[in-house]
Design an enzyme around this catalytic site. Structure first.
Site, PDB file in Angstrom:
ATOM      1  N   ASN A  74       0.361   0.144   1.255  1.00  0.00           N
ATOM      2  CA  ASN A  74       1.497  -0.625   0.752  1.00  0.00           C
ATOM      3  C   ASN A  74       1.656  -1.936   1.506  1.00  0.00           C
ATOM      4  O   ASN A  74       1.347  -2.023   2.703  1.00  0.00           O
ATOM      5  CB  ASN A  74       2.803   0.166   0.889  1.00  0.00           C
ATOM      6  CG  ASN A  74       2.907   1.309  -0.089  1.00  0.00           C
ATOM      7  OD1 ASN A  74       2.423   2.410   0.174  1.00  0.00           O
ATOM      8  ND2 ASN A  74       3.538   1.054  -1.229  1.00  0.00           N
ATOM      9  N   ASP A  94      -4.206  -3.400   7.229  1.00  0.00           N
ATOM     10  CA  ASP A  94      -4.361  -2.028   7.706  1.00  0.00           C
ATOM     11  C   ASP A  94      -5.120  -1.185   6.689  1.00  0.00           C
ATOM     12  O   ASP A  94      -4.591  -0.856   5.625  1.00  0.00           O
ATOM     13  CB  ASP A  94      -2.969  -1.438   7.956  1.00  0.00           C
ATOM     14  CG  ASP A  94      -2.991   0.000   8.421  1.00  0.00           C
ATOM     15  OD1 ASP A  94      -4.053   0.451   8.920  1.00  0.00           O
ATOM     16  OD2 ASP A  94      -1.958   0.676   8.300  1.00  0.00           O
ATOM     17  N   THR A 104      -5.552   0.896  13.813  1.00  0.00           N
ATOM     18  CA  THR A 104      -5.550   1.727  15.016  1.00  0.00           C
ATOM     19  C   THR A 104      -6.372   1.027  16.093  1.00  0.00           C
ATOM     20  O   THR A 104      -7.501   0.619  15.846  1.00  0.00           O
ATOM     21  CB  THR A 104      -6.148   3.114  14.725  1.00  0.00           C
ATOM     22  OG1 THR A 104      -5.284   3.812  13.832  1.00  0.00           O
ATOM     23  CG2 THR A 104      -6.310   3.923  15.998  1.00  0.00           C
ATOM     24  N   ASP A 115     -10.233   2.739  10.499  1.00  0.00           N
ATOM     25  CA  ASP A 115      -8.824   2.335  10.449  1.00  0.00           C
ATOM     26  C   ASP A 115      -8.604   1.078  11.282  1.00  0.00           C
ATOM     27  O   ASP A 115      -8.530   1.135  12.507  1.00  0.00           O
ATOM     28  CB  ASP A 115      -7.947   3.480  10.947  1.00  0.00           C
ATOM     29  CG  ASP A 115      -6.456   3.193  10.809  1.00  0.00           C
ATOM     30  OD1 ASP A 115      -6.104   2.081  10.388  1.00  0.00           O
ATOM     31  OD2 ASP A 115      -5.652   4.086  11.112  1.00  0.00           O
ATOM     32  N   TYR A 117       5.530   7.363   8.952  1.00  0.00           N
ATOM     33  CA  TYR A 117       4.304   7.678   9.668  1.00  0.00           C
ATOM     34  C   TYR A 117       4.515   8.934  10.518  1.00  0.00           C
ATOM     35  O   TYR A 117       3.992   9.036  11.614  1.00  0.00           O
ATOM     36  CB  TYR A 117       3.914   6.495  10.553  1.00  0.00           C
ATOM     37  CG  TYR A 117       3.787   5.193   9.793  1.00  0.00           C
ATOM     38  CD1 TYR A 117       2.640   4.896   9.067  1.00  0.00           C
ATOM     39  CD2 TYR A 117       4.821   4.265   9.807  1.00  0.00           C
ATOM     40  CE1 TYR A 117       2.513   3.705   8.375  1.00  0.00           C
ATOM     41  CE2 TYR A 117       4.706   3.066   9.117  1.00  0.00           C
ATOM     42  CZ  TYR A 117       3.556   2.794   8.408  1.00  0.00           C
ATOM     43  OH  TYR A 117       3.453   1.603   7.714  1.00  0.00           O
ATOM     44  N   SER A 155      -3.463   2.390   5.519  1.00  0.00           N
ATOM     45  CA  SER A 155      -2.303   2.530   4.637  1.00  0.00           C
ATOM     46  C   SER A 155      -2.543   1.653   3.413  1.00  0.00           C
ATOM     47  O   SER A 155      -3.529   0.915   3.355  1.00  0.00           O
ATOM     48  CB  SER A 155      -1.001   2.125   5.352  1.00  0.00           C
ATOM     49  OG  SER A 155      -1.006   0.749   5.685  1.00  0.00           O
ATOM     50  N   TRP A 172       4.548  -4.380   2.841  1.00  0.00           N
ATOM     51  CA  TRP A 172       5.987  -4.488   3.078  1.00  0.00           C
ATOM     52  C   TRP A 172       6.275  -5.525   4.153  1.00  0.00           C
ATOM     53  O   TRP A 172       5.459  -5.742   5.066  1.00  0.00           O
ATOM     54  CB  TRP A 172       6.617  -3.153   3.437  1.00  0.00           C
ATOM     55  CG  TRP A 172       6.202  -2.538   4.748  1.00  0.00           C
ATOM     56  CD1 TRP A 172       5.213  -1.632   4.963  1.00  0.00           C
ATOM     57  CD2 TRP A 172       6.795  -2.788   6.036  1.00  0.00           C
ATOM     58  NE1 TRP A 172       5.142  -1.302   6.294  1.00  0.00           N
ATOM     59  CE2 TRP A 172       6.095  -1.995   6.976  1.00  0.00           C
ATOM     60  CE3 TRP A 172       7.841  -3.605   6.474  1.00  0.00           C
ATOM     61  CZ2 TRP A 172       6.410  -1.995   8.330  1.00  0.00           C
ATOM     62  CZ3 TRP A 172       8.153  -3.611   7.829  1.00  0.00           C
ATOM     63  CH2 TRP A 172       7.441  -2.803   8.740  1.00  0.00           C
TER      64      TRP A 172
END
Length: 399
Positions: free
Chosen positions: A102, A97, A283, A280, A140, A100, A104
């Site tokens: 991070n 992505d 998206t 992005d 978000y 963003s 996880w």
């Protein structure tokens, strides 16, 4: 936004890049093809508003070669690939992505419905796990995760980061990830966007010398008749995957991959002049500022959907975009989603002053993210830019 996953079969091939460098490439075979519905689009739009924290409005080792990570395509709505964490490796599907920063994955200590439905990371099963102890919360606007930071060995497409800090989700909020086709998210944005200032994985690939250049790029396959889902190229761009010239533009804000969209128009109506835009990969749709969306929807789908026919589709205007002086238009064969004889608009509205160019756009153009030079590059996959004069026909798929 996230839908049911697809079964995958992997075919490993080696392609010859135009530069002459041998690039290992792993292609995805897409076994099952799904269709998109209005519910899919509504879920995507809900997540998009949450991700950008906007409210709903009435308008609605030194490497010598680049490495390619295969991407799976779920309904042309999400693209994701595989990583491993720990020793021995624990496997996860993650969405790469650019919106963003991070990494996880769900933790074995999480008992939320979303965690129970996905692969989870078990710290006790990894001999290289290092406790961090810091709390982390990634939101978000609506939805997200909370958990603890940890450190372990991360492998991406054969590249090994021995000490990657990542988040173990012990709570996933608001059921946003219950039906996700992937387990977690690997952020590809700038470190400035990362919660807890965690160093993103790609930064570590660069600092460890595991990629030849501080560049990554995406090829997102959109052909619904193909089993190839596309690829993430780490360390450069694979020029065998695009046909047009690469046009570069500078990043205007170093958190999201933000740049200037020079101009946009539809049916001769100007809807953008030196606007800001974000590339992005997380998206699915294109999101336009409310005023631009009002013009687009009034010309294409005032009621939100309409009956598909060859004549009606061929009569639709091209969304004309200029980036870095180059033509990057989007024709109706790309921005219209066809399902059950209905045409749905793959462009949504957000109450923002910038555009979000998601997979409806990125699936038509090869995209290069140059961290070292703080710039983006876009190139046509087909070698041409759609326009009203040259467009004559396209295939219709009714389900």
């Amino acid at each position: 936004m996230w839908q049911v996953g697809v079964a995958l079969a992997l075919l490993v091939v080696v392609v010859q890049a135009r530069s002459g460098v041998q690039l290992p490439r792993m292609q995805i075979q897409r076994v099952k093809n799904h269709v998109k519905t209005q519910a899919n689009i509504n879920a995507e739009l809900q997540h998009l508003r949450a991700k950008y924290n906007v409210t709903q409005q009435a308008v609605a080792a030194t490497a010598t070669n680049m490495t390619t990570e295969p991407l799976s395509n779920d309904m042309n709505m999400e693209y994701f690939g595989s990583i491993t964490l720990g020793t021995p490796p624990q496997s996860f599907k993650v969405m790469f992505d650019t919106g963003s920063s991070n990494l996880w994955v769900p933790s074995s200590t999480c008992y939320a419905e979303a965690c129970l439905a996905h692969n989870v990371y078990t710290a006790g099963d990894s001999s290289t796990y290092v406790s961090n102890g810091a709390l982390i919360s990634i939101t978000y606007g609506k939805g997200g995760m909370t958990g603890l930071l940890a450190q372990d060995v991360l492998q991406i497409s054969g590249l090994t980061i021995p000490q990657q800090v990542f988040a173990m989700a012990d709570t996933e909020l608001d059921n946003q990830f219950n039906d996700a086709a992937f387990d977690g998210i690997l952020g590809m944005g700038y470190q400035a966007l990362a919660e807890n200032n965690v160093v993103p994985p790609f930064y570590n690939l660069v600092s460890l010398g595991l990629v030849p250049e501080s560049v990554f790029s995406f090829y997102l396959k959109r052909d619904s008749t193909s089993t190839d889902g596309g690829a993430l190229v780490l360390g450069g761009s694979d020029s065998s995957l695009y046909a047009g010239p690469m046009v570069h533009v500078p990043v205007t804000r170093e958190d999201y991959w933000q740049f200037q969209l020079d101009y946009a128009s539809i049916a001769g109506v100007e809807i953008c002049n030196k606007c800001q835009a974000i590339a992005d990969t997380g998206t699915s749709l294109i999101a336009a500022p409310a005023a631009a969306y009002k013009v687009i929807s009034s010309l294409i789908a005032p009621t939100g959907s309409f009956q598909c026919s060859a004549a009606s589709l061929l009569s639709l205007p091209v969304l004309k975009l200029t980036i870095g002086g180059g033509c990057f238009n989007i024709g109706p064969e790309s921005y219209i989603i066809q399902n059950g004889g209905q045409c749905l608009l793959g462009i949504s509205s957000l109450d923002t002053d910038f555009w979000i160019l998601g997979d409806v756009f990125l699936g038509q153009y090869y995209s290069e993210f140059d961290l070292g030079n703080n710039r983006l590059g876009f190139a046509s996959i087909t070698g041409h830019c759609p326009n009203s004069a040259s467009r004559t026909s396209f295939f219709l798929f009714f389900y």
